[in-house]
Design a protein around this motif. Structure first.
Motif, PDB file in Angstrom:
ATOM      1  N   ALA A  54      25.341 -31.456  47.251  1.00 36.18           N
ATOM      2  CA  ALA A  54      24.881 -32.740  46.707  1.00 36.18           C
ATOM      3  C   ALA A  54      23.385 -32.698  46.394  1.00 36.18           C
ATOM      4  O   ALA A  54      22.954 -33.193  45.348  1.00 36.18           O
ATOM      5  N   VAL A  55      22.600 -32.083  47.258  1.00 34.50           N
ATOM      6  CA  VAL A  55      21.157 -31.961  47.010  1.00 34.50           C
ATOM      7  C   VAL A  55      20.917 -31.117  45.763  1.00 34.50           C
ATOM      8  O   VAL A  55      20.080 -31.451  44.925  1.00 34.50           O
ATOM      9  N   SER A  56      21.679 -30.035  45.608  1.00 32.47           N
ATOM     10  CA  SER A  56      21.444 -29.129  44.474  1.00 32.47           C
ATOM     11  C   SER A  56      21.769 -29.768  43.123  1.00 32.47           C
ATOM     12  O   SER A  56      21.219 -29.347  42.107  1.00 32.47           O
ATOM     13  N   ILE A  57      22.641 -30.768  43.106  1.00 33.99           N
ATOM     14  CA  ILE A  57      22.973 -31.431  41.840  1.00 33.99           C
ATOM     15  C   ILE A  57      22.313 -32.809  41.736  1.00 33.99           C
ATOM     16  O   ILE A  57      22.608 -33.571  40.819  1.00 33.99           O
ATOM     17  N   ASN A  58      21.471 -33.126  42.705  1.00 38.06           N
ATOM     18  CA  ASN A  58      20.783 -34.427  42.762  1.00 38.06           C
ATOM     19  C   ASN A  58      21.742 -35.603  42.856  1.00 38.06           C
ATOM     20  O   ASN A  58      21.493 -36.672  42.295  1.00 38.06           O
ATOM     21  N   ALA A  59      22.852 -35.410  43.569  1.00 36.64           N
ATOM     22  CA  ALA A  59      23.792 -36.506  43.793  1.00 36.64           C
ATOM     23  C   ALA A  59      23.152 -37.528  44.726  1.00 36.64           C
ATOM     24  O   ALA A  59      22.368 -37.176  45.619  1.00 36.64           O
ATOM     25  N   GLN A  60      23.487 -38.770  44.517  1.00 40.55           N
ATOM     26  CA  GLN A  60      22.934 -39.837  45.342  1.00 40.55           C
ATOM     27  C   GLN A  60      23.731 -40.052  46.620  1.00 40.55           C
ATOM     28  O   GLN A  60      23.217 -40.579  47.600  1.00 40.55           O
ATOM     29  N   GLU A  61      24.995 -39.675  46.612  1.00 40.68           N
ATOM     30  CA  GLU A  61      25.862 -39.885  47.761  1.00 40.68           C
ATOM     31  C   GLU A  61      26.773 -38.684  47.960  1.00 40.68           C
ATOM     32  O   GLU A  61      27.125 -37.996  47.008  1.00 40.68           O
ATOM     33  N   ASP A  62      27.165 -38.492  49.215  1.00 39.44           N
ATOM     34  CA  ASP A  62      28.239 -37.564  49.515  1.00 39.44           C
ATOM     35  C   ASP A  62      29.182 -38.270  50.469  1.00 39.44           C
ATOM     36  O   ASP A  62      28.766 -39.141  51.225  1.00 39.44           O
ATOM     37  N   SER A  63      30.467 -37.932  50.372  1.00 38.01           N
ATOM     38  CA  SER A  63      31.444 -38.645  51.185  1.00 38.01           C
ATOM     39  C   SER A  63      32.671 -37.787  51.448  1.00 38.01           C
ATOM     40  O   SER A  63      32.902 -36.781  50.788  1.00 38.01           O
ATOM     41  N   ILE A  64      33.447 -38.241  52.439  1.00 43.88           N
ATOM     42  CA  ILE A  64      34.750 -37.652  52.723  1.00 43.88           C
ATOM     43  C   ILE A  64      35.768 -38.736  52.410  1.00 43.88           C
ATOM     44  O   ILE A  64      35.704 -39.830  52.968  1.00 43.88           O
ATOM     45  N   GLU A  65      36.688 -38.435  51.525  1.00 43.87           N
ATOM     46  CA  GLU A  65      37.688 -39.412  51.120  1.00 43.87           C
ATOM     47  C   GLU A  65      38.788 -39.512  52.166  1.00 43.87           C
ATOM     48  O   GLU A  65      39.339 -38.501  52.594  1.00 43.87           O
ATOM     49  N   SER A  66      39.088 -40.717  52.584  1.00 45.82           N
ATOM     50  CA  SER A  66      40.191 -41.019  53.517  1.00 45.82           C
ATOM     51  C   SER A  66      40.218 -40.083  54.722  1.00 45.82           C
ATOM     52  O   SER A  66      41.202 -39.387  54.951  1.00 45.82           O
ATOM     53  N   PRO A  67      39.143 -40.040  55.506  1.00 43.85           N
ATOM     54  CA  PRO A  67      39.133 -39.133  56.655  1.00 43.85           C
ATOM     55  C   PRO A  67      40.140 -39.555  57.720  1.00 43.85           C
ATOM     56  O   PRO A  67      40.435 -40.738  57.866  1.00 43.85           O
ATOM     57  N   VAL A  68      40.679 -38.575  58.431  1.00 45.95           N
ATOM     58  CA  VAL A  68      41.538 -38.882  59.568  1.00 45.95           C
ATOM     59  C   VAL A  68      40.666 -39.543  60.636  1.00 45.95           C
ATOM     60  O   VAL A  68      39.453 -39.390  60.654  1.00 45.95           O
ATOM     61  N   ASN A  69      41.301 -40.258  61.534  1.00 47.60           N
ATOM     62  CA  ASN A  69      40.558 -41.014  62.547  1.00 47.60           C
ATOM     63  C   ASN A  69      39.541 -40.168  63.315  1.00 47.60           C
ATOM     64  O   ASN A  69      38.469 -40.623  63.627  1.00 47.60           O
ATOM     65  N   GLY A  70      39.890 -38.936  63.608  1.00 49.42           N
ATOM     66  CA  GLY A  70      38.998 -38.064  64.362  1.00 49.42           C
ATOM     67  C   GLY A  70      37.703 -37.729  63.642  1.00 49.42           C
ATOM     68  O   GLY A  70      36.725 -37.332  64.271  1.00 49.42           O
TER      69      GLY A  70
END
Length: 161
Positions: free
Chosen positions: A141-157
């Motif tokens: 994300a830093v290398s492409i200058n993304a503003q956000e990073d996320s995990i989609e629908s993470p398991v509860n853990g």
């Protein structure tokens, strides 16, 4: 060669290099932080073959009620349609420890992990695949200058993590 095809090829090559550089940066960081042999690669046919073998391991390690959620061959084909993707195979001691797939939004605003799986059998990076995957996502994300990073629908853990 059509302009669209040429542009797609250029985009694929560009993002392949960006992913490889993020892998290289993180690999160096990890080797300094932990004393394990770690290799970070794109998802290769060798990685897909190793992941296919995981299916049998779910039952061998006593996880009768947990089956793999993804057919990695199918998912890789689907994600490869997008040059802007998050793609990572995590190796240690010549053993595949984890796979990661995701997407980068059209304007490179958000980088997201959509799929992540750790080798269900004993592996040298047990418990470390998710932290490595998220650190890779941050590096990418830093290398492409993304503003956000996320995990989609993470398991509860993973939610607290």
């Amino acid at each position: 060669m059509s302009t669209n095809h040429k542009n797609r090829r250029i985009a694929e090559e560009t993002y392949w290099v960006i992913r490889a550089e993020a892998m290289s940066i993180l690999e160096k960081e990890l080797k300094e932080a932990i004393s394990q042999d770690i290799q970070l690669t794109h998802i290769t046919p060798e990685a897909l073959n190793a992941a296919f073998a995981w299916r049998d391991n779910y039952f061998a390690v006593g996880r009768q009620f947990h089956e793999p959620a993804w057919d990695w061959n199918k998912e890789v084909k689907r994600f490869k349609r997008r040059p802007r993707r998050v793609e990572l195979a995590i190796w240690s001691e010549n053993q595949l420890c984890g796979l990661v797939l995701g997407r980068i939004s059209d304007r490179c605003v958000v980088a997201t992990i959509h799929l992540i799986e750790s080798n269900p059998n004993h592996n040298p990076l047990k418990g470390m695949v998710a932290p490595i995957a998220t650190r890779y996502l941050e590096t990418l994300a830093v290398s492409i200058n993304a503003q956000e990073d996320s995990i989609e629908s993470p398991v509860n853990g993973l939610i607290n993590f």
